[in-house]
Every structure is written in C-alpha cells, then in structure tokens.
Design a protein around this motif. Structure first.
Motif, PDB file in Angstrom:
ATOM      1  N   PHE A 106     -45.660   1.942 -38.302  1.00 49.93           N
ATOM      2  CA  PHE A 106     -46.343   0.910 -39.097  1.00 49.93           C
ATOM      3  C   PHE A 106     -46.043   1.107 -40.580  1.00 49.93           C
ATOM      4  O   PHE A 106     -45.907   0.138 -41.331  1.00 49.93           O
ATOM      5  CB  PHE A 106     -47.852   1.002 -38.840  1.00 49.93           C
ATOM      6  N   ILE A 107     -45.982   2.363 -41.014  1.00 50.27           N
ATOM      7  CA  ILE A 107     -45.767   2.628 -42.439  1.00 50.27           C
ATOM      8  C   ILE A 107     -44.308   2.348 -42.808  1.00 50.27           C
ATOM      9  O   ILE A 107     -43.423   2.363 -41.955  1.00 50.27           O
ATOM     10  CB  ILE A 107     -46.174   4.069 -42.826  1.00 50.27           C
ATOM     11  N   SER A 108     -44.069   2.092 -44.095  1.00 53.28           N
ATOM     12  CA  SER A 108     -42.732   1.717 -44.558  1.00 53.28           C
ATOM     13  C   SER A 108     -41.790   2.916 -44.513  1.00 53.28           C
ATOM     14  O   SER A 108     -42.217   4.074 -44.413  1.00 53.28           O
ATOM     15  CB  SER A 108     -42.803   1.173 -45.987  1.00 53.28           C
ATOM     16  N   ASP A 109     -40.502   2.635 -44.612  1.00 60.27           N
ATOM     17  CA  ASP A 109     -39.520   3.715 -44.610  1.00 60.27           C
ATOM     18  C   ASP A 109     -39.741   4.659 -45.787  1.00 60.27           C
ATOM     19  O   ASP A 109     -39.606   5.884 -45.654  1.00 60.27           O
ATOM     20  CB  ASP A 109     -38.101   3.143 -44.642  1.00 60.27           C
ATOM     21  N   ASP A 110     -40.070   4.118 -46.951  1.00 60.03           N
ATOM     22  CA  ASP A 110     -40.337   4.968 -48.116  1.00 60.03           C
ATOM     23  C   ASP A 110     -41.576   5.830 -47.889  1.00 60.03           C
ATOM     24  O   ASP A 110     -41.616   7.003 -48.297  1.00 60.03           O
ATOM     25  CB  ASP A 110     -40.511   4.120 -49.373  1.00 60.03           C
ATOM     26  N   GLU A 111     -42.593   5.255 -47.261  1.00 62.10           N
ATOM     27  CA  GLU A 111     -43.798   6.036 -46.963  1.00 62.10           C
ATOM     28  C   GLU A 111     -43.508   7.124 -45.933  1.00 62.10           C
ATOM     29  O   GLU A 111     -44.068   8.221 -46.014  1.00 62.10           O
ATOM     30  CB  GLU A 111     -44.902   5.103 -46.468  1.00 62.10           C
ATOM     31  N   LYS A 112     -42.616   6.851 -44.993  1.00 61.77           N
ATOM     32  CA  LYS A 112     -42.202   7.876 -44.029  1.00 61.77           C
ATOM     33  C   LYS A 112     -41.516   9.036 -44.762  1.00 61.77           C
ATOM     34  O   LYS A 112     -41.802  10.215 -44.507  1.00 61.77           O
ATOM     35  CB  LYS A 112     -41.243   7.286 -42.994  1.00 61.77           C
ATOM     36  N   ARG A 113     -40.587   8.675 -45.651  1.00 62.44           N
ATOM     37  CA  ARG A 113     -39.864   9.716 -46.398  1.00 62.44           C
ATOM     38  C   ARG A 113     -40.825  10.567 -47.225  1.00 62.44           C
ATOM     39  O   ARG A 113     -40.703  11.792 -47.285  1.00 62.44           O
ATOM     40  CB  ARG A 113     -38.827   9.070 -47.331  1.00 62.44           C
ATOM     41  N   GLU A 114     -41.807   9.906 -47.859  1.00 60.93           N
ATOM     42  CA  GLU A 114     -42.737  10.634 -48.711  1.00 60.93           C
ATOM     43  C   GLU A 114     -43.631  11.562 -47.902  1.00 60.93           C
ATOM     44  O   GLU A 114     -43.892  12.696 -48.307  1.00 60.93           O
ATOM     45  CB  GLU A 114     -43.582   9.641 -49.523  1.00 60.93           C
ATOM     46  N   LEU A 115     -44.096  11.106 -46.747  1.00 63.29           N
ATOM     47  CA  LEU A 115     -44.947  11.959 -45.912  1.00 63.29           C
ATOM     48  C   LEU A 115     -44.180  13.199 -45.459  1.00 63.29           C
ATOM     49  O   LEU A 115     -44.718  14.317 -45.490  1.00 63.29           O
ATOM     50  CB  LEU A 115     -45.462  11.174 -44.710  1.00 63.29           C
ATOM     51  N   MET A 116     -42.934  13.031 -45.070  1.00 64.95           N
ATOM     52  CA  MET A 116     -42.155  14.193 -44.655  1.00 64.95           C
ATOM     53  C   MET A 116     -41.819  15.084 -45.838  1.00 64.95           C
ATOM     54  O   MET A 116     -41.780  16.317 -45.711  1.00 64.95           O
ATOM     55  CB  MET A 116     -40.880  13.745 -43.936  1.00 64.95           C
ATOM     56  N   ARG A 117     -41.600  14.484 -47.008  1.00 63.21           N
ATOM     57  CA  ARG A 117     -41.323  15.297 -48.209  1.00 63.21           C
ATOM     58  C   ARG A 117     -42.517  16.170 -48.555  1.00 63.21           C
ATOM     59  O   ARG A 117     -42.372  17.364 -48.855  1.00 63.21           O
ATOM     60  CB  ARG A 117     -40.965  14.389 -49.396  1.00 63.21           C
ATOM     61  N   VAL A 118     -43.720  15.577 -48.529  1.00 65.27           N
ATOM     62  CA  VAL A 118     -44.937  16.334 -48.830  1.00 65.27           C
ATOM     63  C   VAL A 118     -45.145  17.449 -47.806  1.00 65.27           C
ATOM     64  O   VAL A 118     -45.528  18.568 -48.144  1.00 65.27           O
ATOM     65  CB  VAL A 118     -46.161  15.387 -48.865  1.00 65.27           C
ATOM     66  N   THR A 119     -44.878  17.133 -46.555  1.00 70.85           N
ATOM     67  CA  THR A 119     -45.012  18.148 -45.509  1.00 70.85           C
ATOM     68  C   THR A 119     -44.053  19.309 -45.757  1.00 70.85           C
ATOM     69  O   THR A 119     -44.442  20.488 -45.671  1.00 70.85           O
ATOM     70  CB  THR A 119     -44.730  17.527 -44.126  1.00 70.85           C
ATOM     71  N   ALA A 120     -42.793  19.000 -46.080  1.00 72.08           N
ATOM     72  CA  ALA A 120     -41.792  20.045 -46.321  1.00 72.08           C
ATOM     73  C   ALA A 120     -42.103  20.855 -47.570  1.00 72.08           C
ATOM     74  O   ALA A 120     -41.736  22.033 -47.667  1.00 72.08           O
ATOM     75  CB  ALA A 120     -40.406  19.402 -46.447  1.00 72.08           C
ATOM     76  N   GLU A 121     -42.790  20.235 -48.514  1.00 74.94           N
ATOM     77  CA  GLU A 121     -43.174  20.937 -49.748  1.00 74.94           C
ATOM     78  C   GLU A 121     -44.184  22.040 -49.455  1.00 74.94           C
ATOM     79  O   GLU A 121     -44.218  23.067 -50.145  1.00 74.94           O
ATOM     80  CB  GLU A 121     -43.763  19.924 -50.737  1.00 74.94           C
ATOM     81  N   HIS A 122     -44.999  21.841 -48.413  1.00 74.95           N
ATOM     82  CA  HIS A 122     -46.092  22.781 -48.141  1.00 74.95           C
ATOM     83  C   HIS A 122     -45.901  23.629 -46.895  1.00 74.95           C
ATOM     84  O   HIS A 122     -46.612  24.626 -46.711  1.00 74.95           O
ATOM     85  CB  HIS A 122     -47.405  22.009 -48.021  1.00 74.95           C
ATOM     86  N   PHE A 123     -44.974  23.250 -46.017  1.00 72.99           N
ATOM     87  CA  PHE A 123     -44.766  24.005 -44.786  1.00 72.99           C
ATOM     88  C   PHE A 123     -43.273  24.273 -44.577  1.00 72.99           C
ATOM     89  O   PHE A 123     -42.417  23.565 -45.108  1.00 72.99           O
ATOM     90  CB  PHE A 123     -45.328  23.236 -43.587  1.00 72.99           C
ATOM     91  N   ASN A 124     -42.998  25.300 -43.811  1.00 68.87           N
ATOM     92  CA  ASN A 124     -41.635  25.788 -43.594  1.00 68.87           C
ATOM     93  C   ASN A 124     -40.979  25.021 -42.450  1.00 68.87           C
ATOM     94  O   ASN A 124     -40.897  25.503 -41.320  1.00 68.87           O
ATOM     95  CB  ASN A 124     -41.684  27.296 -43.296  1.00 68.87           C
ATOM     96  N   LEU A 125     -40.497  23.809 -42.763  1.00 73.98           N
ATOM     97  CA  LEU A 125     -39.856  22.981 -41.751  1.00 73.98           C
ATOM     98  C   LEU A 125     -38.441  23.473 -41.464  1.00 73.98           C
ATOM     99  O   LEU A 125     -37.770  24.019 -42.338  1.00 73.98           O
ATOM    100  CB  LEU A 125     -39.801  21.519 -42.206  1.00 73.98           C
ATOM    101  N   ALA A 126     -38.011  23.259 -40.236  1.00 74.98           N
ATOM    102  CA  ALA A 126     -36.655  23.637 -39.851  1.00 74.98           C
ATOM    103  C   ALA A 126     -35.658  22.696 -40.505  1.00 74.98           C
ATOM    104  O   ALA A 126     -35.849  21.480 -40.520  1.00 74.98           O
ATOM    105  CB  ALA A 126     -36.509  23.585 -38.333  1.00 74.98           C
ATOM    106  N   GLY A 127     -34.598  23.241 -41.042  1.00 69.85           N
ATOM    107  CA  GLY A 127     -33.572  22.425 -41.675  1.00 69.85           C
ATOM    108  C   GLY A 127     -32.515  21.960 -40.707  1.00 69.85           C
ATOM    109  O   GLY A 127     -31.589  21.244 -41.082  1.00 69.85           O
ATOM    110  N   ASP A 128     -32.655  22.386 -39.448  1.00 66.01           N
ATOM    111  CA  ASP A 128     -31.696  21.973 -38.420  1.00 66.01           C
ATOM    112  C   ASP A 128     -32.492  21.376 -37.255  1.00 66.01           C
ATOM    113  O   ASP A 128     -33.618  20.948 -37.422  1.00 66.01           O
ATOM    114  CB  ASP A 128     -30.860  23.172 -37.955  1.00 66.01           C
ATOM    115  N   ASP A 129     -31.909  21.328 -36.075  1.00 59.95           N
ATOM    116  CA  ASP A 129     -32.586  20.752 -34.926  1.00 59.95           C
ATOM    117  C   ASP A 129     -33.169  21.822 -33.998  1.00 59.95           C
ATOM    118  O   ASP A 129     -33.357  21.587 -32.800  1.00 59.95           O
ATOM    119  CB  ASP A 129     -31.622  19.861 -34.137  1.00 59.95           C
TER     120      ASP A 129
END
Length: 468
Positions: free
Chosen positions: A120-143
């Motif tokens: 439902f959320i826009s592509d930019d909002e998707k990018r921002e939510l994942m950016r904020v998540t990566a800023e605070h948690f150790n996300l995998a950079g691969d698959d």
C-alpha cells in the motif's frame, strides 16, 4: 526425518476435526494479559543480548485499498495514501526506541513485512522504512537471510517488484486466494491469472529466491471443480511454496465477514472434498506437505529444514532460521523474546500516543514459566517434525517425559488406537493419516486446554476455527 505423503481418512477427520489453536505460539494469544509491564520486556531483551541470538524482525503495515470480506487481520481500509506517512513516522520512532535496547552487532536472519497490504505504501516510503531499519539493525547485505514481504497481486505495478528486490527482499508471499470470478466477487478480492502470471515472471527475472502463493478453501461458491481449475493455474506458475488456508467463517469476531452471503458457502462435506482433492492435486505435482496448510517443492528450504530436524514455527508460520528472537513493530504486532511475548496496542491512536511520549507501545504480554517452555518445545517438535523424542526432551528439560506427561499420554491412547499417532520405544510419531490433524494432537499437550479447565473448553468454538 523424511517427508511423507498425507493419507486421507474421512472417518478420522469426521471424529477429530474440532476447533483449536493454530499454535503459531505457545501459550497462545488468548493467554496474554493486559497492562504487561515494560520491565518484563526490558529484562527479556537484556537476557537476549547476553545470549547473543540472531534476530527476526516483523513490521505490520495495516493499510488496504479495499476490504476483502473474509479477512480477519488487523487492518485499516482506505484509498487515501497520505494516511500512511504519519503511521510510518511512528513506526520509525518505535524502531529507534527498540534498537537502543538491542546489541547492534546481532545479525537479522529473518525480516518480514505483513499487513494489511504492505505494498500500500509508496516505493519511496518502502525505501525509507528499509533505510531506517538498516540504520538501527544489522541487516544482511546479501541473500543469506530470509527477507520476505506479503503482496496483493491485484493492480500491483510490475516495477514495484524491482524496488522490493533493490531494498533487500528476496522472497515474496502472494495472496491469490482464488481465480474464479464468482468467488472473487463474493469476497471482494480481485486478481486475474494474467496479473499473477506477469508478477511471477517478473519476480523470477528480478532474482527473487522464492515465491509463495496463498489460497483459501471454503469461500462462497467454491467447489472441487473451481479449486481444481485455480490450482491448475497455480501449479503452472511453479511457485516454490504454496499455502492452502481454511476459511473460518466467524462474523462474531470479524465484522467484515458479515458481508459474506452465508448461503453461498460450501457445505462442510463439500469443503472437505475441496481440501482432499487439492491435496491430491498438489502431491501429484510433486509438492510436499510440510504441515499446517503449507506445501513446498522437495528442494525448498522449508522441506530441507524439516528433513534435517531444524524447522521452526513462529507468528508468521513455518520458518527455516531457528533460534531467533523476534522483534515486532507496528500496531498489534507480537514480539517473542527470550521467555516472553509482548503485543503492541491494536489501534493506531493508542500506538502513536505511546510513542509520542517516548515509551514503547506494549499493551499485552505474557512471561512464560518453565512448564510453558517445556510444553512449547513438545508442541513445536510435533508440529514441525511430526514426532517427539522422549530422551531429547527429558535430557533438555531435566524430566522423565513419560512420568511428567503421564496424563497426556493416557489422553493420546484413543488417537494411538485410531492410528493418528504411534507410541514407539523412543517417543511419539505422527502417522501419514494423522498429519492433517496435528492441531488436535498438539491440543493434548496444551495445559490451558486441559480437561479440568472448563472455561477454556467452552471458549474453544468461539475463539478458534475448526482444524480443517
């Protein structure tokens, strides 16, 4: 363990197809208590940090463009896309607040966006939510992690899949439900074969590792013939995973279901015939029954994990990455950390208000005692592996299984006599004809549903759907 074929026994299904929990958690959500103290959550996260377990993150995005009449999810139906941003701002606050408590080096092995309709959320909002998540948690950079999102294929732009892959998702869960036009009209859920096929093809070209498709049986105007046709289309699209969920018509719990014309619902007999036919069709197409409505290709990670004895179950269903602490964000979401469950407020005003005051939005929860943890281990073994080894449980929990669960083993005798489950010298093993009724078997070990708790027994039908 090895994967086996599901055997259909109409007599046993008739006798044991009762109402009961789905066991995405144990104890189940009705046991959660209001006003759960934040200190319990804080202490659990401190223990979790000390243990250093990897993390699973869940984000609830409750918005939908239109209402699907069968839906029982926590959702907000609106065509106004601007309503999403204030909610996402609050979600970003919650991420930052929770991250302050969690050791930053802990890897995120699983991540999932659910809803509602996360797209439902826009592509930019998707990018921002994942950016904020990566800023605070150790996300995998691969698959290496399992990062998944639920999508409604009706009207979804193909280019949005490219955005989802770009920001880190590698698995898609697509809610198809049914392709029959009459069924779609009856439940107000529309997605054509052509739309779904185009998305499936684009997902493969974008490099998604896995595609899962969800179907529902028991909807108005469904029959063996209509479901057979829908499954023919699905099988041709070749998804790695497929879920076939039982529609539970419970309008006393879910208001949107009141818009369904009950006269169009298939009879109980027809509903079971639909399920039997669908299972046969999927097994003939080389899908393995993992359990609890889930099927997967023989080489899929779910099947491999089950074969290796490492399959897990959590609030999102079956999972391949075990030993994770689950942190959940957004309205109504449930965290499972160390030995506690904590659920956020179910309405947006309460959720936002808590965060505006700088506090985490926990409304309900439960601290598991030793007996809860023991029974959770038993139920998870049964529901994920279809077996339970007495020696393993006894050694891990410092008990004598047969003495500790003497009452439960006595309650299992009718099921043993009926061939649902085998009692061996090493433990319990669910038979091929018992797999469909695994929820009923697990209920024997559910202390909150014990025969002595009459109130719990009386509430079963009101709270829970039938097994099949």
């Amino acid at each position: 363990m090895s994967c086996a074929t599901v055997l259909w026994n109409a007599d046993l299904i008739h006798r044991y197809d009762l109402a009961g929990p789905r066991y995405t958690s144990y104890p189940t959500a009705p046991q959660f208590v209001e006003g759960y103290p934040q200190s319990e959550v804080d202490n659990a996260i401190a223990r979790s940090n000390q243990a250093g377990r990897p993390l699973s993150l869940y984000f609830h995005i409750p918005f939908c463009d239109t209402i699907c009449y069968y839906c029982g999810c926590n959702k907000i139906v609106t065509a106004n896309k601007r309503r999403a941003q204030p909610y996402l701002n609050a979600l970003h606050k919650e991420i930052a607040l929770r991250a302050q408590q969690v050791e930053s080096h802990r890897p995120v092995n699983q991540l999932h966006w659910g809803g509602g309709t996360p797209t439902f959320i826009s592509d930019d909002e998707k990018r921002e939510l994942m950016r904020v998540t990566a800023e605070h948690f150790n996300l995998a950079g691969d698959d290496s992690g399992e990062y998944s999102i639920e999508i409604h294929p009706g009207g979804l732009a193909l280019d949005s899949l490219g955005v989802l892959r770009e920001i880190g998702f590698n698995r898609l869960s697509m809610g198809v439900q049914d392709f029959n036009p009459q069924v779609q009209m009856a439940v107000n859920r529309f997605n054509s074969v052509e739309e779904v096929a185009a998305l499936a093809q684009r997902a493969k070209s974008e490099g998604f590792l896995s595609l899962s498709m969800d179907l529902i049986y028991g909807l108005p105007h469904q029959s063996v013939a209509t479901m057979t046709e829908t499954l023919q289309h699905i099988i041709a699209l070749d998804p790695e995973r497929l879920s076939l969920f039982n529609y539970a018509h419970m309008p006393h719990l879910f208001k949107s279901q009141k818009q369904i014309d009950e006269s169009g619902l298939p009879s109980a007999q027809e509903k079971l015939a639909i399920l039997k036919s669908a299972i046969g069709q999927l097994q003939a197409a080389d899908y393995v029954y993992v359990g609890m409505d889930h099927f997967a290709k023989p080489c899929d990670d779910l099947v491999v994990a089950q074969r290796q004895g490492t399959l897990q179950r959590n609030f999102q269903g079956y999972a391949t990455h075990g030993n994770c602490d689950l942190l959940a964000f957004g309205v109504s979401s449930i965290s499972a950390v160390d030995s506690i469950f904590a659920q956020n407020h179910k309405d947006i005003p309460s959720y936002v208000n808590a965060l505006s005051q700088g506090t985490l939005p926990v409304a309900k929860g439960l601290s598991l005692n030793q007996e809860d943890l023991l029974r959770r281990a038993v139920i998870n073994q049964l529901i994920c592996q279809f077996e339970c080894d007495f020696a393993t449980i006894s050694e891990q929990w410092k008990i004598n299984f047969e003495q500790h669960f003497a009452q439960e083993l006595a309650q299992l005798k009718p099921m043993i006599n009926d061939g649902l489950i085998l009692l061996t010298e090493h433990g319990l093993r669910v038979t091929d004809q018992g797999r469909l009724l695994i929820r009923r078997i697990c209920m024997v070990f559910d202390e909150y549903l014990s025969p002595g708790k009459a109130a719990a027994q009386q509430s079963l039908r009101a709270r829970y759907s039938k097994i099949l």
